[in-house]
Write a protein that holds these residues in place. Sequence first.
Motif, PDB file in Angstrom:
ATOM      1  N   ARG A   1       0.788  -1.272   0.118  1.00  0.00           N
ATOM      2  CA  ARG A   1       0.007   0.173   0.133  1.00  0.00           C
ATOM      3  C   ARG A   1       0.813   1.200  -0.122  1.00  0.00           C
ATOM      4  NH1 ARG A   1      -5.026  -0.142  -1.929  1.00  0.00           N
ATOM      5  NH2 ARG A   1      -6.464  -1.387  -0.823  1.00  0.00           N
TER       6      ARG A   1
ATOM      7  N   GLU B   1       2.402   1.641  -3.313  1.00  0.00           N
ATOM      8  CA  GLU B   1       1.538   2.130  -4.368  1.00  0.00           C
ATOM      9  C   GLU B   1       0.853   3.531  -4.215  1.00  0.00           C
ATOM     10  OE1 GLU B   1      -2.790   0.842  -3.186  1.00  0.00           O
ATOM     11  OE2 GLU B   1      -3.098   0.655  -5.263  1.00  0.00           O
TER      12      GLU B   1
ATOM     13  N   LYS C   1     -12.623   2.312  -4.917  1.00  0.00           N
ATOM     14  CA  LYS C   1     -11.824   1.202  -5.128  1.00  0.00           C
ATOM     15  C   LYS C   1     -11.865   0.223  -4.073  1.00  0.00           C
ATOM     16  CE  LYS C   1      -8.828   3.038  -8.666  1.00  0.00           C
ATOM     17  NZ  LYS C   1      -7.566   2.801  -9.193  1.00  0.00           N
TER      18      LYS C   1
ATOM     19  N   SER D   1      -9.153   0.672 -15.935  1.00  0.00           N
ATOM     20  CA  SER D   1      -8.646  -0.165 -14.662  1.00  0.00           C
ATOM     21  C   SER D   1      -9.532  -0.019 -13.662  1.00  0.00           C
ATOM     22  CB  SER D   1      -7.049  -0.001 -14.600  1.00  0.00           C
ATOM     23  OG  SER D   1      -6.915   1.342 -14.112  1.00  0.00           O
TER      24      SER D   1
ATOM     25  N   LEU E   1      -4.316  -8.426  -0.775  1.00  0.00           N
ATOM     26  CA  LEU E   1      -3.895  -7.623  -1.871  1.00  0.00           C
ATOM     27  C   LEU E   1      -3.495  -8.404  -3.189  1.00  0.00           C
ATOM     28  CD1 LEU E   1      -2.668  -4.225  -0.020  1.00  0.00           C
ATOM     29  CD2 LEU E   1      -5.021  -4.713  -0.984  1.00  0.00           C
TER      30      LEU E   1
ATOM     31  N   ALA F   1      -4.738  -8.323  -6.752  1.00  0.00           N
ATOM     32  CA  ALA F   1      -3.993  -7.983  -7.896  1.00  0.00           C
ATOM     33  C   ALA F   1      -4.213  -8.969  -8.998  1.00  0.00           C
ATOM     34  CB  ALA F   1      -2.690  -7.669  -7.400  1.00  0.00           C
TER      35      ALA F   1
ATOM     36  N   GLU G   1      -7.473  -8.762 -10.694  1.00  0.00           N
ATOM     37  CA  GLU G   1      -7.587  -7.906 -11.672  1.00  0.00           C
ATOM     38  C   GLU G   1      -6.907  -7.977 -12.940  1.00  0.00           C
ATOM     39  OE1 GLU G   1      -6.682  -4.075  -9.465  1.00  0.00           O
ATOM     40  OE2 GLU G   1      -8.270  -4.400  -8.317  1.00  0.00           O
ATOM     41  N   GLU G   2      -5.605  -8.773 -12.677  1.00  0.00           N
ATOM     42  CA  GLU G   2      -4.771  -8.878 -13.864  1.00  0.00           C
ATOM     43  C   GLU G   2      -5.701  -9.977 -14.872  1.00  0.00           C
ATOM     44  OE1 GLU G   2      -0.646  -9.624 -12.527  1.00  0.00           O
ATOM     45  OE2 GLU G   2      -0.024  -9.987 -14.545  1.00  0.00           O
TER      46      GLU G   2
ATOM     47  N   SER H   1      -5.970  -4.691 -15.235  1.00  0.00           N
ATOM     48  CA  SER H   1      -4.935  -3.851 -15.188  1.00  0.00           C
ATOM     49  C   SER H   1      -3.712  -4.757 -15.634  1.00  0.00           C
ATOM     50  CB  SER H   1      -4.499  -3.772 -13.426  1.00  0.00           C
ATOM     51  OG  SER H   1      -3.885  -4.757 -12.947  1.00  0.00           O
TER      52      SER H   1
ATOM     53  N   ASN I   1      -0.096  -5.198 -10.880  1.00  0.00           N
ATOM     54  CA  ASN I   1       0.165  -4.096 -10.001  1.00  0.00           C
ATOM     55  C   ASN I   1       1.505  -3.624  -9.693  1.00  0.00           C
ATOM     56  OD1 ASN I   1       0.504  -3.162  -7.130  1.00  0.00           O
ATOM     57  ND2 ASN I   1      -1.793  -3.536  -6.928  1.00  0.00           N
ATOM     58  N   LYS I   2       1.371  -2.463 -10.007  1.00  0.00           N
ATOM     59  CA  LYS I   2       2.989  -1.848  -9.869  1.00  0.00           C
ATOM     60  C   LYS I   2       3.672  -2.081  -8.645  1.00  0.00           C
ATOM     61  CE  LYS I   2       2.087   1.756 -13.251  1.00  0.00           C
ATOM     62  NZ  LYS I   2       1.994   3.300 -13.499  1.00  0.00           N
TER      63      LYS I   2
END
Lengths: 645, 343
Positions: free
Chosen positions: A414, A417, A549, A605, B67, B71, B74-75, B80, B83-84
């Motif tokens: 987090r 991010e 989100k 996204s 998370l 991630a 979502e991928e 997305s 996740n970066k």
Amino acid sequence: MAPSFTLRRVTDDLAQFSENQIIVMVGETGSGKTTQIPQFVAYSDLPHTRGKLVACTQPRRVAAMSVAKRVADEMDVQLGRHVGYSIRFEDMTEPGTTFLKYMTDGMLLREAMNDPDLQRYSTIILDEAHERTLATDILMGLLKSLAKRRKDLKIIVMSATLDALKFQKYFGLASESPAPLFKVPGRTHPVEVFYTQEPEPDYVEAAIRTVLMIHRAEDPGDILLFLTGEEEIEDACRKIKLEADDLVNQDPDSVGPLVCIPLYSSLPPQQQQRIFDPPPSARAADGPPGRKVVVSTNIAETSLTIDGIVYVVDPGFSKQKVYNPRIRVESLLVSPISKASAQQRAGRAGRTRPGKCFRLYTEKDFMSELEEQTHPEILRSNLSNTVLELVKLGIKDLVRFDYVDAPAPETLMRALELLNYLAALDDEGSLTPLGAIMAEFPLDPQLAKMLIVSPEFKCSNEMLTITSMMSDKHDKNWTWTHYLSQRALMQADNVRAQLQRTMEKFDVELVSLSDERKLFVNIRQALVCGFFMQVAHKEGEKGNYLTVKDNQVVALHPSCGLDSQPEWVLFNEFVLTTRPYIRTVSDVKAEWLIEFAANYFDLASFPDGETKRALQRVVNKRAGKAAGRGDDSGADGRDKKKRKK
Amino acid sequence: MSGDDEDDYLSDKFLLGTVPAAAPPKTYAQLRKEADRKAKLKNEQNRTKSRRQREVEAREEGLSKSLFERAKEEEDAGVSSGNKALSMMMKMGFKPGQSLGKVDEPLVVSPVFEDKSDAQSGAPSTKLGHIVTPIPLNEWTGKKGIGLGKRARSPSTPAERVAKMAKMAKEAEEISHQDYRNRARRDYEEKRAEGRLGPAQRTCVTLDEAAGKPVESLYLLCNADSFPPSLLETLTMRGAVGLPHEYHGEPIQVRLRRQMRADALQPLENSERENESALAETFSPELIDEASQFLRLQAQDRLRLVLAYLRDNYGYCFWCGMQFEDEEGMENQCPGPDEESHD
């Protein structure tokens, strides 16, 4: 006031101190280690002869100030010269003269950002390490590796509890040789601990009963009762007072007068001072003596000492702050304390003479239901600030950093991010030039970002004021607790001046708009640039909001002071208390979110849901408008053009 | 979330109180009317749920999914391109399911063995003692005293679980020195426990899958047949906890026979080694460590761990054969955690 532990003992310790680079020291609260050890170290080290100084960190700024003052008095020097202190927004030292400096752990961490080897210091003392504050934990990690680079640096870790083994092991040079341990003799008296036979169906009721039982049957001596929050405490105080008055009325010859004093952080200072009042005197010269009852949150557990306490009543609960990265909430919920915490509470009864501690739970439950230690702050906190500081410090590998206790991986995720969306870190996790400037501000990254972009919105003067007011909030409680004048301490002007210097250093212009209406819009737009990840969208008409989100159902906190319920709000905090609340909110427009935080509000996204549909409608409308007019001559368009130059 | 709430057009609930639509709507106005009607209905349904309930549901849904899982979803859904933040962490050497913190050795098979030295001294090493999941948010309801309410369990670390299992194994070893009659009874009980372990583990798989959290309890699902014997042997040899002479309390012949059978299936030494390193790569060293510790326990102890996991995490009682709604329901209806109380 100076404790009287023997000099010989300390001299022995100091011999050890010069032989070992890192040592661990334990001593009860009140053993005088905070005031005495740094003095002895300074005298043996003579840091000023080498142009260096001794640092002693404190978890709280008020402690750093008051201890420095006491030590300066003891050494008969002027505060701010040979002995000084340094806290956020206030540096009371004299370069070249000061050789003993008390400072908050957070300040030392910030200093390390610009001087990773902490070259100015000959010895660093980490005090109150058992409190395991976030900054102390990070400092332990940094100092452990720094000790290898700087063989001349001495490190002393001071702790109050017997959890020292963990520190010894952590700082042990090799795994088989833990760092040496020294005990500072305490001045505490034995405390007898009592448990209940059965679990209590209502701990507040049981606590009140116990207090009255002590008042009726035990020898003179004041009582400290631990409860969890303001409401509970005020309620208990009322009930105790009523019952005690009843007792006195029934039997004035055997029961003395009782005064009940609440203590919690949001209490005004004059009220807090009352805990130091003497107990009421006996009604008649030969009558039963009076008794003082302090009903407190866990602020009376570690940081505050009330003389005269002989009895402690411990129901076993406290309110604890826990951050959860999955929904990005800060919870403040009642939960059972740890064994270590229970021991600390019990110890409060033995400050003046042998005491008694009444635990309102069974011994079996003490063993099986309570965790060993309170979770260190690093496991319970949002780490975005810390991560930015670490990256600025040059720590590249946050995954394999040598944490004393490693935080949950999702918490790191987090933080990365947020910093990435704020453009403080690039996609590789490296510090950007913007991130480097943000790190220089002693502020949360959101606030720093907002301040840095504010000249583009022609409202940096106003933003500076807002930021100075917001950033001191966390320390306010400590000001209260330590019954010092809040105004003198907060020094909002001082904060403002410091931030302004940082802004000037990095060429962040100070500007304002004269058009007030426009200014107000711009201020909120600048807020969006820092806080776009903390936005909620209204759903339905009942005042419910959904966080963007994470889709958490939240309500505006009653203290918000908004007279309407805007469709989109930006919030400073998402807290879970009796209910999930967002606090300190501001009305924003969806257009701004799309414009100033395009990455975060990228619809491709964005998770499906009502919020996305609402955003989509705004995007469509804008596209329609633009197509219809064929240019961007609308008011918004003009703003945009100017800003994107 | 919203997908489930979408009401079926043809349900009678929908027809109730509205003009029955004879033909599917065609015009724009009609479509809009329909949409309005649907929205109203959904609103109505949401209103029937209390706000408090919705808050709790949203929270629980949010808290239940890591998370990393989010991630990945979502991928997979293509929303997305990864996740970066997670990919930054992966570049630093992180793998989902692991903890943060310093690792002395590079993350290959060896750390598993290295850590044994610490286990020997009885203190789980700090480097394995770090948390993997965030500290849970549990609300203490009402004013019940300690011992009566529900305590928020901190996420147990692999190291803590390993320490607990080591203690169990030690106790089992002490028991093995008892007299013959006791031993015979224990052998019988072991066999019974072994028989129950299978179904219990299957229940565990089902519930874990439904909850979508595979990492935590994976070690509980191991059994000796599926675990590469040579890896287990190595671990055992190096292990701090001495293996009881009667492995799992079962006669040595039975064990040998099974070992032979396993060997027969994998006749080549090589393939087994490959298998082993593949395993070490797929799973974290902590997990393999836990699994091997788990396998060293008596069947009764293993069963006890699996059942405790089911109770604590899913409110499922194996002996009742049912899942309870909440802790209270379990307290009221289930006679107790062990088999005897269900007689």
